[in-house]
Design a protein around this motif. Sequence first.
Motif: not given
Lengths: 423, 298, 276
Positions: A110-117
Amino acid sequence: MKHLFTAALVSSFALAAPVAPTAAQAEEINVLMFGMPYTVGLAKLADDFEAETGIKANIDVVGQDVFESRITLSFTGGTGDIDVVHTPVIQVQRWIQAGWLQPMTDLVSEETTSDILAGPLGAYDVNGDQWALPFFAGVGLMSYREDLLEAAGAEVPQTWAEMLDVAAKITTDDQAAIALRAVPGQGFNMFIFPMVMRAYGGTFFADYEGGDLTPAINSPENLEALNVYVKLINDYGPAGAGNFNFAEVKAAAENGQVAFTVEGTGIISQLVDPAKSQFADVTGIALPPGGPAGRSPAIGVHGMGIPASAPNPEASARFIEWAVSSETVAKIAMSESFPDFTTASVAQNPEVIAKYAAIHPDFLTMRVAALDLAIGHYRPLIPEWPALGQAIGESVNAAINGLMTPEEALEQADADMRDILGL
Amino acid sequence: MTSHATPRRGATYELQRGYRLMMVPAILAVGIFAIVPLAGMFGLAFSDYHLIRGTNWDFGFQNFAKMLSDKRLMNSIYVMAALSFFGVALQVLIGSAVAVGLQKITGKWRVGRILFLLPYAVPHVAVALIWLSLFTPTLSPINAFFDLFGITVPAFLTSQWGAITAIVIADTWTNFPFAMLIIMAALQGISPDLEEAAAIDGATRVKTFIYITLPLLAPALLMVTLFRFIDSLKHFPMIFVMTKGGPGRSTQATNFYAYVQTFQNSNVAYGAAIAVMLFLMAALISYYVAKLNQRVTT
Amino acid sequence: MIDNSPEFRVKRGIGLTLMLVLLAFAAVPTLWVLILSFRAPMAIFQPIWESPLALTLDNFFKITRSNFPSALMNSFITAGLSTAFAMIVGVPAGFALAKARLSGKFVASWVLLLLRMAPPVGFVIPLFLLYVNAGLIDTYMGLVFAYMTLTLPLVTWSMWNSFAQVPDELIEAAIMDDANLMQAFLLIALPAARPGAVAAAILAFLVAWNDFFYALIITRSGTATAPVAVMNFISYDSVDWASIAVASIALTLPILPLMAIANRYIVQSLSGAVKG
């Protein structure tokens, strides 16, 4: 002869040994990408990944055509020799349908995907699963020559209709107005032409979002758009414009042969960079023209996916998470010409902002404005798109070069679409 | 053909067995790495293998039936025929002209023939890119040069026949040296006595060429023509790089069309069926080349 | 014959002009590549007479930092080895085909020709699967074997023609003198067919050197050959013209001495083969 034979035999074994099967080991992964600034930059950082995770990444960056052939073969063969693959969004549905990718929903945090547009990320969300993570979102922008506009007493055109007027004013025997991609192909003229289509309210299907995939390519709106496209290229383009691809478009702009281009950010950013183009200081950036139905900048999203045959998806996912992390992307944005990142936090990085503001003050704002306007299914996200785009692109090109009238071209495209979709 | 010597019966048998043994490695090498993929191609051509529609492994003639009514295939054959005919004709013509011309050049100028050989060594992808830039009016030094004199060179790549001409020129540029080499070889095989004798008999140069030289060159010319013709069935990099099959579909030769079906439209079985058709055409032509060669060597 | 009639001079003039036109046809693109390879990036498509001094050596340095030099090395290794193997296997086969009493000779020559003529699009996928199962993907030997499907028919076919020129009597005489077949082949026939062998080797090398297709399928980063590496200069949004020009030169230069040396042999051997 005998000596030669022995020597050859010995050397053949010697050669076979060091390059024996390249199947990925647990601590080694093979990454296949095609050449663009991000991937070139990524390849240079492979050692960082190894230092961080202990996994060795062999990042292979090849030409696009080489790439296409290799993945088709590797995936149909299920060879498992690719652990992470460059996944253009326009291909992802086709690949899923063919069973070539495996979902990474549970493999990335989630940490990774939440920083992607959200837009680019969502484009890879198919049937409730995440199939790739984006690293690149290129959008369509327009470049214009301030000096030529001023000399002609014209304003920056806001619509394609205005573009026709301005182009007429600028075009002389020695000066063409505009260069646009014309060669047939879903990534060539079909990257640019839909901008005109959508501005006039044209669509590929009767109701894409509602699920009605009846071809609507021969609509009056599309005909109007095609007439505009054909006129711009034939009447206001340089000699030979009917066979231009991005390389010729870029060269025409760099040599000052045209006043306008409508292109992807990758090319526009080079045209306004004083280090790369001699007219950079008199070149401005604007949104691509719109029309009665608004403005729809082209969008091309690229990401990284995990092939179905990849033996160690955990390691593949670690690599992808690292590759789209704020830190990695910022490094690449600094080292290469790469303003098209999709990792949101990088846009707050002061060094990155300073770098691209220095190239051209409007560049980053225009890019964000275009991204806001762009629709995810600019080119339809369906498995058949690569075939459809090829067929429609051929018809559009035929109309440009006078092999068919625009009416005939769209009828042909309609027939081809029905054939490909099995309707 | 001369008669074989026949020493003792046993020795002859030994000898013939020896000959056969010498062929075994070649047969093995070719068998594994060439026959297997070819067999696979034929298998696919009769299948329904499609990357996204799903495959039931139904075997039959469906792909060949489809070919009969496929207008794009007909168009592609027409394009291929045009590319092959004009390309091969130009290559043989230019190759012969240069070969005849170079024959007259002696002394240290002979080194100059390397200039004519150069194009043969450039990889096809590069050949295609070089000519793409030469045929793009805004990039081409040729256009820029003629502009100096106020002459506008037309754009080639935006009309069907222009694009075909452009591809033919690029293909000719890189392949005429092959024709040149073989024709040079054939010319050297012709005894100058014959031509001199004809000249003494009062024949003009033109007549000598037509009645003496040309018939002697005929096998070589035919051989070059057929070799180049078969290679031209495989036309690909020039089209792929220079026109992407355009304008419209007007330079989609058959081999390119098979590629589109296989890789773009995911219809691997249909692509293979088209390839089988090309293979059969090549088989027919190489049958005649083999016949011709048989006549020449025996 | 010395001919100084005006008519002859006119004809000679026409011939010379024609040769010069053809020379221009051959040489202009070559020159263009040379110019591109030395052009500074900003001036790449400017006519040379407008900015004659915008030249640089950077393009050459740049390419040495790419993976192109190693690809060039791969090309040498694979083209060289496949030529060597094709000679080792194909020369005896050509000899046997020329001299043995066989009924299927015509079929053999047909098959040999056909093999180098099959359209690749159709058999890419089967070929690839074969290679995957044999563990030959991205190995030198895999590519060498693939090239042998091109070089071996070529060598066998042309050596067959060359050995056909060697009189049967020579071989027979040697065998009468108690030489075995191998000795007759190595000591008598092969030296007699030497020009043909050199020509066959060079043509085989060229075929493998120029190949794009097999390398595309079989190689990965480890063994990619130069023609494939050239394609890598065409990327998503740019074409690196200067590097392509440099690469073309790098691909052509090694061939030149080969051609210069071999020219004589090729002509000599082919003149035998196509004499009629």
